[in-house]
Design a protein around this motif. Structure first.
Motif, mmCIF file in Angstrom:
data_model
loop_
_atom_site.group_PDB
_atom_site.id
_atom_site.type_symbol
_atom_site.label_atom_id
_atom_site.label_comp_id
_atom_site.label_asym_id
_atom_site.label_seq_id
_atom_site.Cartn_x
_atom_site.Cartn_y
_atom_site.Cartn_z
ATOM 1 N N ARG A 115 0.252 33.094 -104.170
ATOM 2 C CA ARG A 115 -0.060 34.521 -104.231
ATOM 3 C C ARG A 115 0.973 35.143 -105.162
ATOM 4 N N ILE A 116 0.636 36.268 -105.810
ATOM 5 C CA ILE A 116 1.576 36.883 -106.735
ATOM 6 C C ILE A 116 2.855 37.304 -106.011
ATOM 7 N N SER A 117 2.724 37.801 -104.777
ATOM 8 C CA SER A 117 3.916 38.218 -104.019
ATOM 9 C C SER A 117 4.836 37.035 -103.751
ATOM 10 N N LEU A 125 6.728 36.203 -107.040
ATOM 11 C CA LEU A 125 7.745 37.189 -107.403
ATOM 12 C C LEU A 125 8.919 37.219 -106.423
ATOM 13 N N SER A 130 7.849 43.061 -111.724
ATOM 14 C CA SER A 130 6.766 43.917 -111.240
ATOM 15 C C SER A 130 5.430 43.177 -111.212
ATOM 16 N N SER A 131 4.726 43.273 -110.072
ATOM 17 C CA SER A 131 3.407 42.642 -109.964
ATOM 18 C C SER A 131 2.407 43.330 -110.885
ATOM 19 N N ARG A 132 2.574 44.639 -111.079
ATOM 20 C CA ARG A 132 1.680 45.378 -111.976
ATOM 21 C C ARG A 132 1.837 44.870 -113.407
ATOM 22 N N ALA A 191 2.816 41.894 -114.298
ATOM 23 C CA ALA A 191 2.240 40.550 -114.356
ATOM 24 C C ALA A 191 0.716 40.613 -114.482
ATOM 25 N N GLN A 192 0.104 41.553 -113.775
ATOM 26 C CA GLN A 192 -1.348 41.696 -113.826
ATOM 27 C C GLN A 192 -1.806 42.153 -115.214
#
Length: 345
Positions: free
Chosen positions: A204-206, A209, A269-271, A273-274
């Motif tokens: 998962r992205i979380s 990170l 930041s996950s944003r 990465a997206q």
């Protein structure tokens, strides 16, 4: 500020979309709003649909936007309860906002007088009327059930609160060739390493990170995923190729705390990465709608297609129930390829 704002549904959730021409000062200003996010696909910034944000952007206020005084106090009590149960910050925020939505709908009633009929009315007159998704409705149900367990005096019968019929959607999956196209099209070493790690380990992205350099076990060729969803630890696979990328990346970037850090330190930041994935996918000519989670779905599907036992895939992904992992049996094309199409006979 030269902007245009309007209320809308973003992925089934009420948000305020803000449009303006690209400008560094305006971007810096919009980022000062809590939970401000950029939608690369829709080309707008979006914020929570709150009274304060509506007032700021001169949007009309909804009469049910604010719970009554008892409701506001109840939400704070609910937050403290969730915190004491050690729910994650994201879950606390999600459930609190979901409860707020329901209590604003019932803001003419005392908490003790709210009944199952109010839940049905809320579903019909708010959820369905506004065409919110069933997943959003399910979040509301989770919050209501959890909240009314701690209410001493209540007219709600928790066991009789029904859930929406589950949408039988299948995840988007990339082929191995498409995954390689994306990774090969990523020129920045940090971005390439992050995307390759997410796919090759089914993260998962979380989880990616939150990872620390010490979580990479190059001796056993495993990755230690700590405190993941459901507060569970697990081990997943470490690819030989990704290990080489990680060593090259570590030599150049020298991360201190997290394996992937922002420009000025701290968790990446996950944003960001997206956004990177969207840009690279477009560059690679991938037309499918994808997210970072698509890489995790693809990892599981490719393992299944290569003959890996479903139970091992469940462990690698960290799924609590085998039913969750079973969805990949519906997206693999390995069995379908063995069927002779009658048109070709």
């Amino acid at each position: 500020m030269n902007w245009k704002a309007k209320t809308l549904l973003h992925k089934g959730v009420p948000r305020i979309a803000v449009y303006f021409e690209k400008n560094a000062a305006l971007i810096a200003r919009i980022k000062t709003f809590e939970d401000a996010r950029w939608s690369a696909s829709n080309k707008y910034w979006h914020l929570p649909d709150t009274e304060a944000n509506r007032l700021h952007f001169k949007l009309p206020l909804a009469h049910t936007l604010v719970p009554n005084a008892e409701g506001i106090a109840s939400i704070e009590t609910f937050k403290r309860y969730l915190l004491s149960k050690r729910y994650s910050p994201n879950t606390i925020n999600t459930y609190s906002e979901a409860l707020k939505s329901f209590l604003t709908f019932c803001n003419t009633k005392a908490i003790k007088d709210i009944s199952n009929e109010d839940v049905i009315a809320y579903n019909n007159d708010f959820i369905l009327k506004n065409k919110f998704s069933s997943s959003y409705q399910n979040q509301i149900v989770n919050a209501i059930k959890l909240y009314f367990k701690i209410v001493k005096e209540s007219s709600i019968e928790i066991d009789k609160i029904h859930r929406p019929k589950r949408e039988k959607t299948l995840p988007n999956v990339l082929s191995k060739e498409e995954v390689l196209k994306i990774i090969d099209s990523t020129e920045n070493l940090k971005h390439k390493t992050l995307l390759a790690l997410i796919y090759s380990a089914g993260l998962r992205i979380s989880e990616a990170l939150n990872m620390k350099p010490k979580d990479i076990d190059s001796v056993r060729m495993l990755i230690h995923v700590k405190n993941a969803k459901g507060k569970k630890d697990r081990y997943t696979l470490l690819s030989e190729k990704v290990l080489q990328l990680l060593r090259e990346y570590y030599t150049i970037y020298k991360p201190k705390d997290y394996l992937f850090e922002g420009q000025f330190g701290g968790m990446y930041s996950s944003r960001s990465a997206q956004v990177i994935l969207k840009q690279v996918a477009e560059k690679a000519g991938i037309k499918k709608p994808i997210t970072l989670h698509t890489l995790r779905h693809s990892f599981a599907t490719h393992l299944l297609e290569s003959g890996t036992d479903l139970r091992y895939i469940q462990d690698l992904l960290g799924h609590s129930s085998p039913k969750t992992t079973m969805i990949y049996t519906h997206v693999t094309n390995d069995s379908l390829k063995k069927i002779k199409n009658p048109f070709d006979v």
